[in-house]
Design an enzyme around this catalytic site. Structure first.
Site, PDB file in Angstrom:
ATOM      1  N   ARG A   4       0.462   3.712  -3.065  1.00  0.00           N
ATOM      2  CA  ARG A   4      -0.186   5.013  -2.874  1.00  0.00           C
ATOM      3  C   ARG A   4       0.896   6.203  -2.569  1.00  0.00           C
ATOM      4  O   ARG A   4       0.714   7.221  -3.433  1.00  0.00           O
ATOM      5  CB  ARG A   4      -0.977   5.079  -1.547  1.00  0.00           C
ATOM      6  CG  ARG A   4      -2.235   3.847  -1.692  1.00  0.00           C
ATOM      7  CD  ARG A   4      -3.105   3.816  -0.690  1.00  0.00           C
ATOM      8  NE  ARG A   4      -3.905   2.805  -0.313  1.00  0.00           N
ATOM      9  CZ  ARG A   4      -5.142   2.891   0.280  1.00  0.00           C
ATOM     10  NH1 ARG A   4      -5.598   3.926   0.635  1.00  0.00           N
ATOM     11  NH2 ARG A   4      -5.733   1.555   0.493  1.00  0.00           N
ATOM     12  N   GLU A  62       0.844  -1.117   0.069  1.00  0.00           N
ATOM     13  CA  GLU A  62       0.020   0.100   0.026  1.00  0.00           C
ATOM     14  C   GLU A  62       0.959   1.331   0.076  1.00  0.00           C
ATOM     15  O   GLU A  62       0.514   2.187  -0.564  1.00  0.00           O
ATOM     16  CB  GLU A  62      -1.057   0.115   1.266  1.00  0.00           C
ATOM     17  CG  GLU A  62      -1.762  -1.058   1.288  1.00  0.00           C
ATOM     18  CD  GLU A  62      -2.863  -1.109   0.129  1.00  0.00           C
ATOM     19  OE1 GLU A  62      -3.824  -2.064   0.199  1.00  0.00           O
ATOM     20  OE2 GLU A  62      -3.012  -0.165  -0.492  1.00  0.00           O
ATOM     21  N   ASP A 111      -5.009  -9.682  -8.146  1.00  0.00           N
ATOM     22  CA  ASP A 111      -5.360  -8.725  -9.367  1.00  0.00           C
ATOM     23  C   ASP A 111      -4.316  -8.191 -10.340  1.00  0.00           C
ATOM     24  O   ASP A 111      -3.771  -8.323 -11.197  1.00  0.00           O
ATOM     25  CB  ASP A 111      -6.330  -7.847  -8.980  1.00  0.00           C
ATOM     26  CG  ASP A 111      -5.882  -7.336  -7.698  1.00  0.00           C
ATOM     27  OD1 ASP A 111      -4.984  -7.416  -6.938  1.00  0.00           O
ATOM     28  OD2 ASP A 111      -6.892  -6.406  -7.214  1.00  0.00           O
TER      29      ASP A 111
END
Length: 908
Positions: free
Chosen positions: A548, A544, A678
């Protein structure tokens, strides 16, 4: 793309306080064209049982936020020469639906020399009455003041404003144009010996209730919530009217509420009144109405706010909530003025300000009434130098627009919030006849030049509203949660749940840039440059933080060229790099940024996650190229080499990886391109694109995986006929599809468009067909809910798409609109813009709050969660905007590659 499994990184269920009807939002009515291709049916009808409303107030007017910015400057000591510049952005107008295409076309054709300083075109000015700051800056010498007034008056004339229109402030949601304004400091916090404030008001109706003109009262002060700051609430001041009298309230040093009350019936309703007040160094307080003294008092014991001096502010904003003076209501939205405001004027000085100042201001700001035949020179009680806030009536509808007036010496400015009615989202479950082709993926409409032009014109009129949604969201973060990881969109609170690295700020940088919000971008840059530090950050998610924060910094550098972003990215990357020091080289899930430890995530103990390990390579390779430090790329790309050795015979990869031995092994037998799988597949393709298609090993890995998806996981539901990508666990199929899996349509379309054998090759056409069919499936995930927003996951059974209680929430994820954007870029089919617009309308209607947009606890109910992920700004709003932006310079086929967090990088 954050993974679904929660702890500790994505807590989906939060207890939230009761939701308030938004008081400061900003989206205008969507623009429709009756002859546009696949025109969206966004209007609700009484016979449509799926049309949703939010109660009586929402049926009358939906709060929307044109991010309107007010200007305020106060002057101390010796005379200063102050100048103003007008700024406005390309999409800062919001015209009537029937006019939008013509206005946009004229605006885009306007030569650069037709713009005022700062970029406001003549056509924007002609489109509607533009919002100007209604605040006058005063110098101590009359000559300088007159020069300044002359500049403002001249600008107003050039803008074609009508001085019979004024800023409309009201506490009643049923009145069009309702809203409030604020200044980014507390008036009573000015470090000055003398303080004077003058303002013109025009109350609509006589009302005995307290009606605020301006207020800095803190929570609970004087029996009101006020609320300019949570950290300094035992101070404050408020100027208000009650019935026909004016009242000035303030907090004494003992915490008690004090008041100076004017004479009865001195405030005239339906008429303009000039109200002024002067605080002297000795505590003397005088209040005036229309130049006459109506109240006196002694405020020597008043408490004052103790914030940094707004006259000499720091070069950048530190972390924390913004100080504010609210105009037209209290900070919590209560006690609205219900009237009009003009010429809010502030003096702060260490030299004496006497009563003549207010009297002179009153006389100078009155205007002559030339419409009086008997005596055209007669003075009327009406302020001059006024600027249009209400817009112009056209066919009975307000024509709203926005602009910005900014003070260039200090950069201190405030903001105006207002309501403008917006059409309701209408959920029409009945697919149009030609949608059957979209379900199967066989649709290939002929897009003529006329259809393309109509679609582009309509898109230009829509993108302004999506941009306004970003402004609304950013302004909420900027004022309530600046420098924190997340804004709590319902309560207006803040939270550091990603380590305290200003994650929302950093993740939003590329969106701000692409939408042309450069003032906001550079204010955020200053925070990154001066305030952002990793010294106090402990354990964080490597995945993350990479997508991000590291990706956000690198993309901001790539777009702007500002090296302060690269410097921060380099520091962050060096701290993350220790995650790759596992025995296998497959990275650990967590690192301690201010320490040396790295380990697998607590909620997955001894294994790494496929999507996390395989979704850092774009960022680290770009960082390597930008800094010249090879170690970044070497360690990150080694992960893909190790995974390539483990690729299954069907081309797919299991989700868990045992990474604590030299030779990594699979930790389970589950297959998914949804949560935990994914983006690794996505990065195989994008690594090939980022490297200018030279590294064929990445393309081969991708192509093999796509074959496996078609053979193992792509299914067709017998009941509905639609296609979906299932999951598999040890060979057992689960007919479930995460919303996260909706990125696959875009991935497959991009892979088809860039296929080495061309888009018309057999494999490319198969993949494009699958991409289109999956896009339709994901669109149906939205259409089958009451709110028109998709749940976290759906199942496929005898009823077609089925929902389950534990996955009914929505985090406002971006994957579906990401696919729409990519498919539209490749096919030019306007239907993807229509589908995206429907999603935007649903977001606007059901998720907008006072401060931003909240997640939904249940897509079939209207209960909001006090949660907003940073990816809503970084991805969801960005893809919605780019989908409606025919003028973007981004080129996903030749020049740019998007990270999984929608951060664009130039192809290296």
């Amino acid at each position: 793309r954050p993974n679904t499994p929660s702890p500790p990184y994505a807590s989906h269920h939060h207890t939230s306080p009761a939701r308030r009807i938004p008081q400061r939002p900003y989206l205008m009515a969507p623009t429709h064209s009756s002859n546009s291709y696949y025109s969206s049916n966004a209007k609700g009808t009484e016979d449509n049982k799926y049309a949703r409303t939010r109660g009586r107030q929402r049926r009358i007017v939906t709060p929307i936020h044109p991010p309107l910015v007010m200007f305020a400057t106060v002057i101390l000591g010796s005379a200063l020469i102050i100048y103003l510049r007008f700024t406005g952005s390309d999409d800062h107008h919001a015209s009537l639906p029937t006019q939008s295409k013509e206005i946009d076309q004229r605006r885009d054709e306007a030569p650069k020399d037709s713009r005022l300083r700062g970029g406001m075109s003549k056509h924007e000015r002609a489109a509607a009455a533009l919002l100007l700051a209604d605040i006058i800056v005063h110098a101590e010498h009359d000559a300088e003041e007159e020069i300044l007034k002359g500049k403002l008056a001249s600008a107003a004339r050039r803008l074609g404003t009508n001085d019979d229109d004024y800023f409309w402030l009201t506490g009643d949601d049923n009145v069009p144009g309702a809203g409030h304004a604020y200044l980014p400091y507390e008036i009573d916090a000015l470090d000055t010996s003398y303080l004077a404030v003058g303002v013109w008001i025009k109350p609509n109706n006589k009302d005995s209730n307290n009606r605020v003109i301006w207020s800095t009262l803190g929570p609970g002060a004087c029996d009101g919530a006020g609320g300019s700051n949570a950290h300094d609430d035992i101070a404050g001041m408020e100027l208000a009217i009650e019935g026909g009298q004016v009242t000035l309230r303030y907090i004494g040093e003992d915490g008690s509420c004090q008041a100076v009350v004017g004479k009865q019936d001195t405030v005239q309703h339906g008429e303009w009144n000039h109200i002024g007040m002067i605080f002297s160094a000795d505590g003397r307080l005088n209040v005036f109405i229309n130049g006459s003294l109506v109240a006196t008092g002694n405020a020597a014991s008043r408490a004052v706010h103790s914030h940094s001096d707004p006259i000499d502010p720091p070069s950048h904003r530190p972390k924390g909530k913004m100080s504010r003076t609210f105009v037209g209501q209290r900070g919590d939205g209560s006690n609205g003025l219900d009237g009009r405001v003009a010429l809010l004027s502030i003096w702060a000085s260490d030299t004496k300000l006497d009563d003549d100042l207010i009297k002179t201001h009153y006389e100078k700001t009155r205007r002559r009434n030339s419409s009086t035949d008997d005596n055209p020179n007669a003075l009327t009680l009406k302020p001059t130098l006024l600027y249009a806030f209400d817009g112009e009536l056209c066919n009975g509808i307000k024509n709203e627009a926005v602009s910005k007036l900014k003070e260039t010496l200090k950069g201190r400015h405030g903001t105006v919030r207002r309501h403008v009615s917006v059409e309701q989202y209408s959920n029409n479950k009945n697919p149009r006849p030609n949608y059957s082709e979209y379900a199967s993926g066989t649709n290939s409409p002929q897009i003529t030049e006329k259809i393309k032009q109509e679609s582009d014109d309509l898109a230009r009129s829509r993108r302004v509203h999506i941009k306004n949604a970003m402004k609304h969201t950013w302004e909420g973060y900027r004022t309530e949660a600046w420098g924190f990881d997340e804004l709590l969109p319902v309560s207006g609170g803040s939270k550091d749940n990603w380590g305290g690295m200003a994650v929302t700020l950093v993740d939003s940088l590329s969106t701000l840039w692409l939408m042309g919000l450069t003032d906001e971008f550079y204010e955020a840059r200053d925070f990154v440059k001066h305030e952002l530090t990793f010294d106090d950050v402990g354990a964080v998610s490597v995945f993350e933080t990479t997508i991000r924060s590291l990706g956000g910094l690198l993309s901001a550098f790539d777009l702007s060229g500002d090296r302060s972003f690269l410097d921060s990215a380099d520091e962050l990357g060096s701290r993350l790099l220790k995650a790759f020091d596992s025995p296998s080289g497959i990275p650990y899930g967590e690192v301690v940024l201010n320490g040396e430890d790295a380990y697998n995530t607590r909620w997955h103990s001894s294994v790494a996650i496929l999507s996390e390990a395989g979704t850092m390579q774009l960022e680290f390779r770009y960082l390597s190229q930008a800094t010249g430090k090879k170690e970044y790329a070497t360690k990150a790309l080694k992960v893909i080499d190790e995974l390539a050795k483990m690729q299954l015979s069907n081309g797919l990869f299991h989700l868990y990886i045992q990474n604590e031995k030299k030779r990594p092994q699979w930790g389970n037998k589950k297959l998914s391109i949804g949560a935990m799988g994914d983006s690794m597949y996505e990065y195989l393709l994008k690594l090939w694109l980022q490297g200018k298609k030279r590294e064929t090993k990445y393309r081969r890995l991708y192509d093999s995986a796509v074959e496996g998806v078609h053979e193992e996981l792509l299914k067709q539901n017998a009941a509905s006929g639609i296609f979906y990508i299932a999951e598999s666990d040890n060979g057992k199929i689960e007919d479930k599809m995460d919303h996260l899996s909706c990125f696959a349509g875009g991935m497959l379309a991009l892979g088809a468009a860039t296929h080495p054998k061309g888009i018309n090759s057999e494999i490319a056409q198969r993949d494009l067909k699958t991409a289109k069919s999956l896009a339709f499936t994901c669109y149906q995930m939205y259409k089958t809910s009451v709110t028109g927003l998709a749940p976290e996951a759906v199942w496929f059974g005898k009823q077609g798409i089925e929902q389950k209680r534990h996955a009914m929430y929505s985090l406002l994820r971006p994957e579906t609109v990401e696919t729409f954007f990519i498919l539209h870029q490749i096919t030019g089919d306007p239907v993807y813009r229509e589908w995206g617009w429907e999603i935007f309308l649903a977001l606007n209607q059901f998720c907008m709050t006072n401060y931003a947009y909240g997640s939904l606890k249940d897509v079939n109910k209207e209960a909001l969660d006090d949660k907003m992920e940073s990816f809503f700004l970084a991805e969801t709003l960005k893809y919605l905007y780019l989908l409606q932006d025919p003028d973007t310079e981004l080129d996903i086929l030749k020049k740019h590659v998007f990270s999984t967090e929608a951060h664009p990088f130039k192809i290296i």
